[in-house]
Write an enzyme that holds these catalytic residues in place. Structure first.
Site, short mmCIF file in Angstrom:
data_model
loop_
_atom_site.label_atom_id
_atom_site.label_comp_id
_atom_site.label_asym_id
_atom_site.label_seq_id
_atom_site.Cartn_x
_atom_site.Cartn_y
_atom_site.Cartn_z
CD GLU A 62 -1.86 -2.07 1.25
OE1 GLU A 62 -0.65 -2.86 1.61
OE2 GLU A 62 -2.77 -3.11 0.85
CG HIS A 92 -10.30 -7.70 6.92
ND1 HIS A 92 -9.66 -8.90 7.96
CD2 HIS A 92 -9.03 -7.50 6.33
CE1 HIS A 92 -8.51 -9.12 7.57
NE2 HIS A 92 -8.18 -8.34 6.44
#
Lengths: 84, 324, 375
Positions: free
Chosen positions: B60, B129
């Site tokens: 990322e 998540h």
């Protein structure tokens, strides 16, 4: 001037200085100032009014002579002859 | 009028953006060959080719930095961070580079970057998540933060974000991907700086964004059956917040309830509440109230997950209480 | 450009209703000119300007409720008016917000909006039943009360009653009063006045009250500590403005001020009274006749009870009471006589002065009344 005419002028003048009262309910022997709770200032306006309407100059020493309605009417007629 | 899913609306928006200029390209994990982890970009690789739809390594920080570099170099990149949950790994790039370069360069360097990320719960994705981290990003000067709470915004916000010369964070909602709605065609462009009144009412203002918008509209429908006319204000922009719209709504209804799934402490709802106090305290006829996600790590079991986020029935009950 | 704000027409005034503008933009005004009529709890009051100039834009609509301190218009200089300077609207809003937060009433649970509306409509929240969450008073509750109370709007005389009630309650709550009294021989004054009146036309005849007013006004010069206001401390006043209590025939009272009474002759005082008393009765007073009073005098006149003890009208620090003039036995030089006497009382603020000051003040008034020719 008749007694009734005098009374009608007096009542009108009193009504001017004490608008919330009904001077016509005064009895002949009632003390005007006490009955209508008129203070010295308003009383002076009333005296001034008498002069203007009827031409009567009330000296201060005579205030004592016009305490009641009866006295006042007599005082006015003595100063102002009944017949014109 | 067409009926389509939230996912399809996002895809149409992406396609429109890619068609608008050769400088626009999409980069992210699995956006190309796999078609996007939520199938948002499915088919776009075939349509636009590998230079425009770019699969990237699982880093990322790396690919967000690459997006910033490309933006500095005159491109118009759209970075997809698969979900907000992974954005922490890119946080240094976002906060220290994207948000600050305009300032650090004395106004010489704009970063015309759009970062999309999916946000909120999915289907039982558990504590790591299922984050609702809009407040983390809305805290940072130098960023614009917008939230697509409706199909219309899912379709039109990408284009509006690309037109902004500075970095824009665009939140999309995992749980809404399959949700269908009717949408007008063509749609007018959106103004990213303005909140939008989704439903007008006179009794109370529901102030919300993202996953809260449809829940509030649903609750408002239920309440209307009981004769309560509730207004739904979709903030859309979480940074900057459209204070004017909030104040206008509260001046009208005199009662405000904030609804969002993020943890309550130090949240968007805290900020909105403060602005109401600062700007229209004397218009309030009841204390400002908030409904938020429970401040726990998101549980895995379905019934506990349901209990941890705001449900329309809770909104209905809260409004009933507030309206006495 | 000088801002003209809603004046405070008494310590207890929070706001007034603008009933009439007496000027229009562009009119030239002088200090002391009346520019508007404002209705307060004390009736309709003409408000004056304090500066010369040209009236700017009128920023308040007739019949608006105007909190004290709200910008109403500007007084422009000739140049400014010629240049077409318009005061910015913004300043109005600033003035309005500066005064808008209503006073917090503790212990009553009410929404900010309910408080605001209650404040605007003059509703006591303590009398409203709350139906909101936790029994809080909401806008709806206040509006329900308004609907009930609106038809029974207070009459002017009820308003006067409430204004007197508010001022006197505040006074009794905050001011530690001390009281002194003395009885004075009025013979000299009255004899002198009777002689003077003989020479005067009927309309100009003096009343004892003007002698009293003048005697008190001169005493204010001799003992200035009582010609003062309490404003976080005693503040002596340069002018002697005597408030004169006029009772209204419908109940309640008005206290117009005879400004600079010490400078006026007895004849001038009589003219002033002739002017102000009828206007007080009609509740048509000017703002300068209400807000500058430095000492109040209440006089019962002839035929009344012997003494009256007043309640100080804040922020003044004293009130004089003159009882009815009556005959009484009077001992002097070992001899007993019957004289016309009057009892004078003083109620004074013990924060500002002590009994010795009051003593000197009453003695000064007595001395003045014994020298009527000097009045």
């Amino acid at each position: 001037m008749t007694e009734d005419q005098i009374k009608s002028v007096v009542f009108r003048l009193l009504k001017t200085v004490a608008p919330d009262t009904d001077p016509t309910q005064l009895k002949p022997g009632d003390n005007i100032r006490q009955s209508l709770s008129i203070d010295s200032f308003d009383y002076l306006q009333f005296i001034v009014g008498l002069d203007k309407e009827l031409g009567i100059q009330t000296p201060e020493e005579d205030y004592g002579k016009i305490g009641t309605l009866k006295e006042l009417v007599e005082y006015v007629s003595s100063r102002r002859p009944l017949a014109k | 009028m067409t009926r389509l899913t939230y996912r399809e609306a996002l895809k149409q928006g992406l396609r429109e953006a890619l068609q608008s200029s050769d400088k626009v390209f999409l980069l992210g994990e699995d956006v190309g060959r796999y078609g996007g982890s939520f199938a948002v970009s499915k088919g776009l690789l075939q349509e636009f080719g590998p230079d425009r739809i770019m699969d990237v390594p699982l880093s990322e920080s790396g690919f967000t930095g690459a997006g910033i570099g490309a933006a500095l170099g005159g491109m118009r990149p759209i970075v997809e961070i698969m979900t907000v949950n992974f954005s922490l790994l890119a946080m240094d790039q976002i906060v220290n580079n994207a948000a600050t370069l305009l300032h650090m360069s004395g106004g010489q360097l704009n970063v015309p970057l759009v970062i999309r990320m999916s946000c909120g719960i999915g289907r039982q994705l558990a504590a790591q998540h299922s984050h609702s981290w809009e407040p983390l990003f809305a805290h940072i000067p130098g960023l614009k933060v917008v939230s697509a709470g409706t199909h219309e915004d899912a379709r039109k916000m990408i284009m509006a974000a690309l037109l902004d010369p500075n970095p824009v964070i665009l939140f999309e909602y995992t749980a809404m991907m399959n949700l269908e709605a009717d949408m007008e065609d063509p749609l007018p462009a959106v103004d990213l700086s303005k909140a939008k009144l989704r439903k007008s009412g006179k009794d109370l203002s529901l102030i919300t964004y993202g996953s809260g918008v449809y829940k509030c509209l649903h609750a408002a429908g239920e309440l209307a059956k009981e004769g309560m006319e509730v207004e739904v204000l979709d903030l859309r922009s979480l940074r900057p917040i459209d204070t004017e719209a909030i104040v206008a709504s509260v001046r009208k209804t005199h009662r405000a309830l904030m609804v969002d799934d993020a943890w309550q402490s130090v949240s968007i709802s805290s900020e909105v509440s403060a602005r109401i106090m600062e700007n229209c305290f004397y218009e309030l006829d009841a204390p400002v109230q908030r409904l938020n996600g429970l401040e726990v790590p998101m549980p895995y079991p379905k019934h506990l997950e349901d209990a941890a986020i705001v449900q329309p029935s809770q909104i209905v009950n809260k409004v009933r209480q507030m309206l006495g | 450009m000088i801002p003209y704000q809603m004046p405070s027409l008494g310590a207890d005034m929070e706001s007034g209703f603008l009933r009439e503008w007496k000027v229009k933009p562009g009119d030239t005004v002088k200090r002391g000119d009346i520019i508007a009529e404002v209705e307060t709890q004390k009736g309709i009051i003409d408000i004056e300007v304090f500066d010369d100039g040209i009236i700017g834009e009128l920023l308040i609509k007739v019949d608006d409720k105007v909190p004290v301190g709200t910008l109403m218009t500007h007084i422009l200089t000739k140049d400014e008016a010629a240049a077409g300077i318009k005061p910015e609207k913004l300043t109005v809003q600033q003035a309005a917000t500066a005064v808008s937060p209503p006073p917090v009433q503790r212990h009553i649970k009410a929404s900010p909006l309910a408080r605001k509306i209650a404040e605007e409509k003059g509703i006591d929240l303590a009398s409203v039943k709350g139906t909101g969450p936790d029994g809080a008073i909401t806008r709806e509750d206040v509006e329900r009360t308004t609907q009930k109370t609106v038809p029974a709007e207070r009459s002017v005389s009820e308003n006067v009653r409430m204004a007197v009630a508010a001022a006197m309650s505040k006074s009794n709550r905050e001011i530690p009063h001390y009281y002194l009294d003395t009885t004075v021989d009025m013979t000299k004054s009255l004899t002198w006045m009777a002689e003077a009146n003989k020479k005067l036309p009927l309309q100009e005849r003096l009343l004892p009250v003007v002698l009293i007013l003048k005697a008190a006004a001169l005493a204010c010069r001799e003992v200035p500590d009582l010609n003062a206001w309490w404003e976080n401390g005693p503040v002596k006043k340069d002018h002697v403005n005597i408030g004169f209590v006029v009772s209204l025939r419908s109940g309640g009272l008005m206290v117009p001020s005879i400004n600079d009474a010490d400078q006026k002759s007895l004849a001038q005082l009589m003219v002033a009274l002739n002017d102000v008393i009828p206007r007080a009765r009609a509740m048509k007073l000017k703002s300068s006749e209400l807000v500058q009073t430095t000492l109040t005098v209440t006089s019962l006149g002839e035929g009344a009870v012997e003494s009256v003890y007043g309640v100080i009208y804040p922020p003044q620090v004293a009130i004089l009471g003159f009882g009815g003039i009556h005959e009484a036995p009077w001992a002097e030089n070992g001899m007993l006589d019957v004289r016309k006497v009057m009892t004078i009382t003083l109620a004074a603020d013990h924060r500002a002065t002590d009994g010795q000051t009051g003593n000197r003040f009453l003695l000064a008034i007595n001395k003045n009344l014994q020298q009527p020719e000097k009045l």
